[in-house]
Write a protein that holds these residues in place. Structure first.
Motif, short mmCIF file in Angstrom:
data_model
loop_
_atom_site.label_atom_id
_atom_site.label_comp_id
_atom_site.label_asym_id
_atom_site.label_seq_id
_atom_site.Cartn_x
_atom_site.Cartn_y
_atom_site.Cartn_z
N MET A 151 0.79 -1.16 0.16
CA MET A 151 0.01 0.05 -0.06
C MET A 151 0.90 1.34 -0.01
SD MET A 151 -2.44 0.88 3.17
CE MET A 151 -3.14 2.33 3.47
N HIS A 169 1.54 5.31 0.38
CA HIS A 169 1.27 6.38 1.36
C HIS A 169 1.57 7.89 0.92
CE1 HIS A 169 1.39 2.81 3.53
NE2 HIS A 169 0.43 3.23 4.26
N ASP A 212 5.91 3.43 -0.26
CA ASP A 212 5.56 2.39 0.72
C ASP A 212 6.03 2.45 1.94
OD1 ASP A 212 4.35 0.93 -1.55
OD2 ASP A 212 6.11 -0.37 -1.87
N ALA A 213 5.48 1.88 2.84
CA ALA A 213 5.61 2.07 4.25
C ALA A 213 7.11 1.74 4.72
CB ALA A 213 4.71 1.09 5.14
N ASP A 246 24.28 0.82 5.49
CA ASP A 246 22.91 0.80 5.48
C ASP A 246 22.22 0.31 6.70
OD1 ASP A 246 20.37 0.95 4.30
OD2 ASP A 246 20.49 -0.95 3.39
N ASP A 247 22.89 0.40 7.71
CA ASP A 247 22.51 0.17 9.15
C ASP A 247 22.98 0.87 10.36
OD1 ASP A 247 24.67 -0.94 9.99
OD2 ASP A 247 24.29 -3.12 10.20
N SER A 269 18.45 4.43 7.88
CA SER A 269 17.71 3.78 9.03
C SER A 269 16.49 4.57 9.19
CB SER A 269 18.66 3.45 10.12
OG SER A 269 19.78 2.84 9.62
N MET A 298 11.42 -6.81 1.70
CA MET A 298 10.70 -5.95 2.52
C MET A 298 9.08 -5.89 2.32
SD MET A 298 11.47 -2.01 3.32
CE MET A 298 13.03 -2.61 4.24
N THR A 299 8.50 -5.92 3.46
CA THR A 299 7.03 -5.86 3.18
C THR A 299 6.36 -4.57 2.76
OG1 THR A 299 5.00 -5.64 4.50
CG2 THR A 299 6.94 -5.17 5.87
N ARG A 300 5.61 -4.62 2.19
CA ARG A 300 4.89 -3.21 1.67
C ARG A 300 4.15 -2.40 2.58
NH1 ARG A 300 4.71 -2.34 -3.98
NH2 ARG A 300 2.64 -1.48 -3.74
N GLY A 301 3.43 -3.44 3.48
CA GLY A 301 3.08 -2.78 4.89
C GLY A 301 2.21 -1.50 4.96
N THR A 302 1.53 -1.25 5.84
CA THR A 302 0.58 -0.04 6.29
C THR A 302 1.36 0.63 7.14
OG1 THR A 302 -1.16 -1.44 5.92
CG2 THR A 302 -1.58 0.47 7.00
N TYR A 303 1.50 1.98 6.90
CA TYR A 303 1.97 3.10 7.91
C TYR A 303 0.99 3.89 8.44
CZ TYR A 303 4.62 7.28 9.10
OH TYR A 303 5.32 8.15 9.95
N VAL A 329 13.71 -0.10 12.93
CA VAL A 329 14.16 -0.02 11.79
C VAL A 329 15.40 -0.57 11.30
CG1 VAL A 329 14.48 1.42 9.61
CG2 VAL A 329 12.68 1.84 11.20
N ARG A 355 17.26 -3.35 8.84
CA ARG A 355 18.52 -3.16 8.02
C ARG A 355 19.42 -4.21 8.19
NH1 ARG A 355 15.67 -1.18 4.66
NH2 ARG A 355 17.57 -0.49 3.50
N LEU A 369 10.32 -5.77 8.55
CA LEU A 369 9.48 -4.98 9.26
C LEU A 369 8.01 -5.50 9.69
CD1 LEU A 369 10.54 -1.96 10.11
CD2 LEU A 369 9.54 -1.23 7.68
N LEU A 390 2.69 -0.54 10.95
CA LEU A 390 3.47 0.24 11.63
C LEU A 390 2.60 1.56 12.15
CD1 LEU A 390 6.54 0.72 9.44
CD2 LEU A 390 6.29 -0.59 11.63
N ALA A 412 3.09 4.76 13.92
CA ALA A 412 4.30 6.04 14.25
C ALA A 412 3.92 6.92 15.36
CB ALA A 412 4.58 6.47 12.77
#
Ligand SMILES: Cc1cc2nc3c(=O)[nH]c(=O)nc-3n(C[C@H](O)[C@H](O)[C@H](O)COP(=O)(O)OP(=O)(O)OC[C@H]3O[C@@H](n4cnc5c(N)ncnc54)[C@H](O)[C@@H]3O)c2cc1C
Ligand code: FES
Ligand code: FES
Lengths: 156, 302
Positions: free
Chosen positions: A1, A3, A19-20, A42-43, A62, B1-6, B35, B39, B45, B49, B51
């Motif tokens: 989804m 945003h 994307d989230a 990257d971390d 991050s 990585m999950t596309r997910g909901t924020y 987060v 990484r 994730l 989420l 926030a």
């Protein structure tokens, strides 16, 4: 989804659909083409990806891009004004604080965050402020010297 | 990585409702554990989420009825710089001042540090010696637990599903007290304690009237050392008494071996950290201004 959000980078508004899980660094480099901030580890270990969010240093690799929605972001591209190098950039060149240059954007951003808060830092304060930035070339001496030279309070 | 909901709620009530409605939703404050963990490939994730980094009114640091009230969203940077914390709850300033790097401290929160429940967390031992209480809130209301009761084990808390940490209440130490937190570190920044110790020492009429000692990264959660505390009470805080108390911490230290240190090394070093923490706490109790963070003053890396 995806945003809707708006990233405000170096004074320009960018409306985006994200994307989230996207990190701020991938969006800056990918969608916005601002490749100054680098991906080193990257971390959160090296600081090459450092940007300012509302004036505070953030490891953008991050940090979720959506968490920066509407906030003021500054990347290394936003330091020079009107074709003139920022005093920190000039000092890094003068003092030899740049070798390969990979760490330089992150160093400049961490240094800028320090000088905004403390215009007249001691060398110890400079080294602590840059503690989250790794450089594999310079040995840090020249970088620390450059930041001290660029401090607005340095000649006061 | 999950596309997910924020999801970004505008109020605490909305945050609690979203947490209750979305099974498995995770809070994200600074994201420096959540987060960064993804990484590093430790986990993915969470699908949803919530926030909370901009929720209003949860980042306060204030004195309330003599106690220190800190909101869950207070950052380590704000805690480190607070004159209130530095003055009376010094060990907590010692701890927040050495979390990560300046960038870590600007985004990382106290609530995230406590909820992440790492046995190596910096703020845990100071809050334990001060006898802090954690406020948890869910849709059904709020409750308070002693900070030691928050942790169920490494990475696990006793918070129920749908509950979040809203703040911490830290009682004021008695007059004549001093406190300190120190850790063993391999690097000045971006570091996590190999082992660490916090001490709160109260001195009256030349002798220790009360003492508390808590240890970091030597057990599944932060632990107190009753033997070290007992060894200090009633004694003059001399170098010998402090060394004897530090030698007693082994009652509580059951460290493991991992990439950051062997169990034997941790056992040897926890005694050193306890000695330094008690020593600095006693010096501060006597009015000496030992600079914050104590780790850098008494033998840390630079
Ligand atoms: C480079 C680096 C260095 C670090 N150095 C240190 C160090 O020296 N010492 C140390 O102790 N830690 C260190 N950390 C770990 C981390 O920065 C801290 O634990 C920090 O305080 C976490 O806060 P956060 O807001 O970023 O948490 P987040 O990552 O946002 O959240 C952490 C966890 O807590 C949950 N959570 C967050 N807020 C709440 C709340 N209000 N109620 C309930 N649950 C909540 C989240 O769902 C998640 O599970 C370091 C991390 C990095 C990346
Ligand atoms: S790339 Fe972000 S800290 Fe290294
Ligand atoms: S100049 Fe090469 S990493 Fe710093």
């Amino acid at each position: 989804m995806s945003h809707a959000c708006t990233l405000q980078v170096n004074g320009i508004s960018y409306p985006l659909e994200l994307d989230a899980g996207r990190t701020l660094l991938t969006v800056l480099r990918g969608e916005l083409g601002l490749t100054g901030a680098k991906e080193g580890c990257d971390d959160s270990e090296c600081g090459a990806c450092m940007v300012l969010v509302d004036g505070r240093p953030v490891n953008s690799c991050s940090y979720l891009a959506l968490q920066a929605d509407g906030r003021e972001i500054t990347t290394v591209e936003g330091l020079a004004k009107g074709g003139e190098l920022h005093p920190l950039q000039a000092a890094f060149l003068d003092e030899g604080g740049v070798q390969c240059g990979f760490c330089t954007p992150g160093m400049l951003i961490s240094a800028e965050a320090l000088l905004r808060r403390n215009p007249n830092p001691s060398e110890d304060e400079v080294r602590l402020a840059l503690g989250g930035n790794l450089c594999r070339c310079t040995g840090y001496q020249k970088i620390a010297r450059a930041v001290l030279a660029a401090a607005p309070g340095a000649n006061a | 990585m999950t596309r997910g909901t924020y999801l970004e709620p505008a109020s605490l009530d909305e945050a609690l409702r979203l947490l209750a409605e979305h099974d498995g939703a995770a809070l994200v404050a600074g994201g420096t554990d959540l987060v960064v963990g993804t990484r590093q490939g430790k986990r993915t994730l969470p699908e949803t989420l919530v926030a909370i980094h901009r929720l209003p009114g949860l980042d306060g640091i204030a004195e309330e009825d003599g106690a220190l009230a800190i909101g869950a969203l207070a950052t380590h940077d704000a805690i480190e710089r607070s004159e209130l914390v530095r003055g009376r709850w010094t060990a907590l300033a010692d701890a927040s001042a050495i979390v990560g790097s300046p960038a870590t401290r600007h985004v990382a929160t106290l609530g995230g540090n406590l909820a992440n429940a790492s046995p190596a967390m910096e703020t845990g031992a100071p809050l334990v010696v001060f006898g802090a209480e954690v406020e948890l809130r869910g849709q059904g209301g709020s409750r308070t637990v002693p900070v030691e009761g928050l942790w169920a084990g490494p990475g696990r808390t006793t918070a129920a599903a749908g509950e979040m940490i809203t703040g911490v209440r830290v009682p004021a130490p008695a007059d004549g007290s001093g406190s300190a937190y120190v850790r063993l570190e391999y690097r000045r920044a971006m570091e996590i304690a190999v082992v660490g110790a916090a001490a709160l020492v109260t001195i009256g009429a030349g002798a220790v009237s009360d003492a508390r000692v808590a240890l970091t990264a030597v057990a599944p959660t932060i632990v107190r050392s009753p033997a070290a505390e007992g060894a200090l009470r009633g004694r003059e805080p001399t170098a010998e008494a402090i060394a004897a108390a530090a030698a007693a911490v082994h009652d509580a230290a059951t460290p493991i071996s991992d990439v950051r240190g062997s169990d034997a090394y941790r056992r040897a070093m926890i005694e050193v950290m306890a000695r330094r923490a008690i020593d600095v706490a006693a010096r501060r109790a006597a009015g000496e201004a030992v600079p914050i963070p104590a780790t850098m003053t008494v033998g840390g890396t630079r």
